[in-house]
Write a protein that holds these residues in place. Structure first.
Motif, PDB file in Angstrom:
ATOM      1  N   PRO A  16       0.826  -1.207   0.000  1.00  0.00           N
ATOM      2  CA  PRO A  16       0.000   0.000   0.000  1.00  0.00           C
ATOM      3  C   PRO A  16       0.862   1.260   0.000  1.00  0.00           C
ATOM      4  CG  PRO A  16      -0.856  -1.593   1.560  1.00  0.00           C
ATOM      5  CD  PRO A  16       0.458  -2.126   1.092  1.00  0.00           C
ATOM      6  N   ARG A  17       0.446   2.240  -0.749  1.00  0.00           N
ATOM      7  CA  ARG A  17       1.238   3.450  -0.924  1.00  0.00           C
ATOM      8  C   ARG A  17       1.485   4.179   0.390  1.00  0.00           C
ATOM      9  NH1 ARG A  17       0.411   8.790  -2.139  1.00  0.00           N
ATOM     10  NH2 ARG A  17      -1.841   8.549  -1.891  1.00  0.00           N
ATOM     11  N   LEU A  18       0.539   4.090   1.323  1.00  0.00           N
ATOM     12  CA  LEU A  18       0.661   4.836   2.571  1.00  0.00           C
ATOM     13  C   LEU A  18       1.354   4.052   3.674  1.00  0.00           C
ATOM     14  CD1 LEU A  18      -2.784   6.692   2.741  1.00  0.00           C
ATOM     15  CD2 LEU A  18      -0.595   7.491   1.846  1.00  0.00           C
ATOM     16  N   ILE A  19       1.798   2.834   3.391  1.00  0.00           N
ATOM     17  CA  ILE A  19       2.604   2.093   4.353  1.00  0.00           C
ATOM     18  C   ILE A  19       4.059   2.524   4.196  1.00  0.00           C
ATOM     19  CG2 ILE A  19       3.522  -0.182   4.963  1.00  0.00           C
ATOM     20  CD1 ILE A  19       0.752   0.126   5.992  1.00  0.00           C
ATOM     21  N   THR A  20       4.681   2.931   5.283  1.00  0.00           N
ATOM     22  CA  THR A  20       6.047   3.437   5.225  1.00  0.00           C
ATOM     23  C   THR A  20       7.048   2.292   5.046  1.00  0.00           C
ATOM     24  OG1 THR A  20       6.469   3.282   7.606  1.00  0.00           O
ATOM     25  CG2 THR A  20       5.352   5.282   6.808  1.00  0.00           C
ATOM     26  N   HIS A  36      -3.143  -2.791   9.651  1.00  0.00           N
ATOM     27  CA  HIS A  36      -2.477  -1.567   9.179  1.00  0.00           C
ATOM     28  C   HIS A  36      -2.590  -1.461   7.656  1.00  0.00           C
ATOM     29  CE1 HIS A  36      -1.139  -0.906  13.113  1.00  0.00           C
ATOM     30  NE2 HIS A  36       0.164  -0.815  12.956  1.00  0.00           N
ATOM     31  N   LYS A  37      -2.329  -2.561   6.980  1.00  0.00           N
ATOM     32  CA  LYS A  37      -2.396  -2.593   5.515  1.00  0.00           C
ATOM     33  C   LYS A  37      -3.795  -2.204   5.035  1.00  0.00           C
ATOM     34  CE  LYS A  37      -2.177  -5.949   1.694  1.00  0.00           C
ATOM     35  NZ  LYS A  37      -3.626  -5.995   1.385  1.00  0.00           N
ATOM     36  N   LEU A  38      -4.811  -2.759   5.657  1.00  0.00           N
ATOM     37  CA  LEU A  38      -6.177  -2.462   5.244  1.00  0.00           C
ATOM     38  C   LEU A  38      -6.527  -0.995   5.475  1.00  0.00           C
ATOM     39  CD1 LEU A  38      -8.068  -5.626   6.583  1.00  0.00           C
ATOM     40  CD2 LEU A  38      -7.043  -5.236   4.334  1.00  0.00           C
ATOM     41  N   PHE A  63       2.692   2.311  18.064  1.00  0.00           N
ATOM     42  CA  PHE A  63       3.609   2.680  16.993  1.00  0.00           C
ATOM     43  C   PHE A  63       2.960   2.668  15.620  1.00  0.00           C
ATOM     44  CE2 PHE A  63       6.651   0.993  20.226  1.00  0.00           C
ATOM     45  CZ  PHE A  63       7.255   2.206  20.502  1.00  0.00           C
ATOM     46  N   ALA A  64       1.651   2.655  15.568  1.00  0.00           N
ATOM     47  CA  ALA A  64       0.969   2.677  14.270  1.00  0.00           C
ATOM     48  C   ALA A  64       1.365   3.902  13.456  1.00  0.00           C
ATOM     49  CB  ALA A  64      -0.545   2.650  14.482  1.00  0.00           C
ATOM     50  N   TYR A  65       1.708   4.989  14.154  1.00  0.00           N
ATOM     51  CA  TYR A  65       2.086   6.212  13.444  1.00  0.00           C
ATOM     52  C   TYR A  65       3.374   6.045  12.630  1.00  0.00           C
ATOM     53  CZ  TYR A  65       5.197   6.861  17.498  1.00  0.00           C
ATOM     54  OH  TYR A  65       6.141   6.682  18.474  1.00  0.00           O
ATOM     55  N   LYS A  66       4.170   5.021  12.959  1.00  0.00           N
ATOM     56  CA  LYS A  66       5.397   4.789  12.201  1.00  0.00           C
ATOM     57  C   LYS A  66       5.135   4.111  10.868  1.00  0.00           C
ATOM     58  CE  LYS A  66       9.072   3.243  14.104  1.00  0.00           C
ATOM     59  NZ  LYS A  66      10.036   2.366  14.832  1.00  0.00           N
ATOM     60  N   TYR A  67       3.978   3.481  10.742  1.00  0.00           N
ATOM     61  CA  TYR A  67       3.753   2.600   9.603  1.00  0.00           C
ATOM     62  C   TYR A  67       2.707   3.085   8.604  1.00  0.00           C
ATOM     63  CZ  TYR A  67       6.082  -0.331  13.067  1.00  0.00           C
ATOM     64  OH  TYR A  67       6.945  -0.812  14.010  1.00  0.00           O
TER      65      TYR A  67
END
Length: 256
Positions: A16-20, A36-38, A63-67
């Motif tokens: 996904p584009r928004l996954i770091t 997170h991916k969804l 830590f979701a903000y990291k990903y």
């Protein structure tokens, strides 16, 4: 007429584009990475990358903000819905959601969750329920099943000593301000697809000003459960799902 060959590239899978690019810290088999991916896919597909504010409190979800590459605010333990309420009221055009575990939402955060739902706050909650405190050592949580062994219930949860597990989603059903309450999982490909649809519906519900939404995701915790990922998925099916059945629990309109 010469035959024209048309070449098409079918994209089967991509990150996904928004996954770091940060390496996720979650244990092998953990459900957080899939969720997170969804979340990232839904935000991207809805075109909300620049207008989303997410809130993560204490726990494995912190830590979701990291990903997921959107704006995040970290909340104190259990206070995510209170923080999200303030953000949404100040920015009513934004998608605002919380990302919480059962040790956070269903224990110290019960009050904030119930009252945000009762008020009909236009926020969504992604609720990861793996029936254990994953980050802090595998202690019993409010959703731990009877007989389930944890660090603080080494002989299994006993109703006489520890009380009964409760279903936070069902508790919210009687609140008029809670309009979309659903329970999903991500332990099979089919359930992953259903969970993604539920997350999108919750986000759309909140953006439409139709009150509070919750997507509970019945999840695994391989480390806390002392199982392999395969064993954890099987245990979830045989033990968690009978007590926490999947599907929509409430779909309604906000009273006007």
């Amino acid at each position: 007429m010469a035959e024209v060959e048309i070449k098409r590239e079918n994209l089967v899978y991509a990150k996904p584009r928004l996954i770091t690019d940060d390496v996720m810290h979650y244990c092998p088999g953990c459900s957080h990475g899939t969720v997170h991916k969804l979340v990232a896919e839904v935000i991207d597909e809805m075109g909300l990358e620049k207008s989303t504010v997410a809130v993560s409190p204490v726990g494995c979800s912190v830590f979701a903000y990291k990903y997921v590459d959107v704006d995040w605010v970290e909340a104190a333990h259990g206070r995510a819905c209170a923080v999200a309420t303030a953000i949404k009221r100040l920015n009513p055009d934004r998608l605002v959601f919380t990302y919480q575990g059962d040790g956070d939402l269903a224990a110290i955060g019960t009050g904030e969750t119930i009252h945000a739902a009762a008020r009909g706050e236009n926020i969504a909650t992604i609720f990861i329920n793996n029936a254990i405190y994953g980050m802090t050592g595998g202690q019993m949580s409010p959703t731990t099943l009877l007989g389930m062994k944890t660090a603080t219930t080494p002989y299994g949860r006993d109703a006489g000593l520890n009380g009964f597990p409760y279903k936070i989603a069902e508790m919210l059903v009687h609140l008029d301000g809670a309009t979309y309450i659903t329970r999903q999982s991500v332990h099979t490909p089919a359930n992953v697809r259903k969970c993604k649809k539920a997350i999108r519906k919750a986000f759309e519900n909140s953006l439409a000003g139709n009150g509070y939404s919750m997507v509970e995701v019945v999840s695994t915790c391989s480390s806390g459960w002392k199982m392999s990922p395969v064993e954890a998925n099987k245990w979830l099916e045989e033990n968690m799902l009978p007590y926490y059945p999947l599907g929509d629990i409430k779909v309604s309109e906000l009273p006007r």
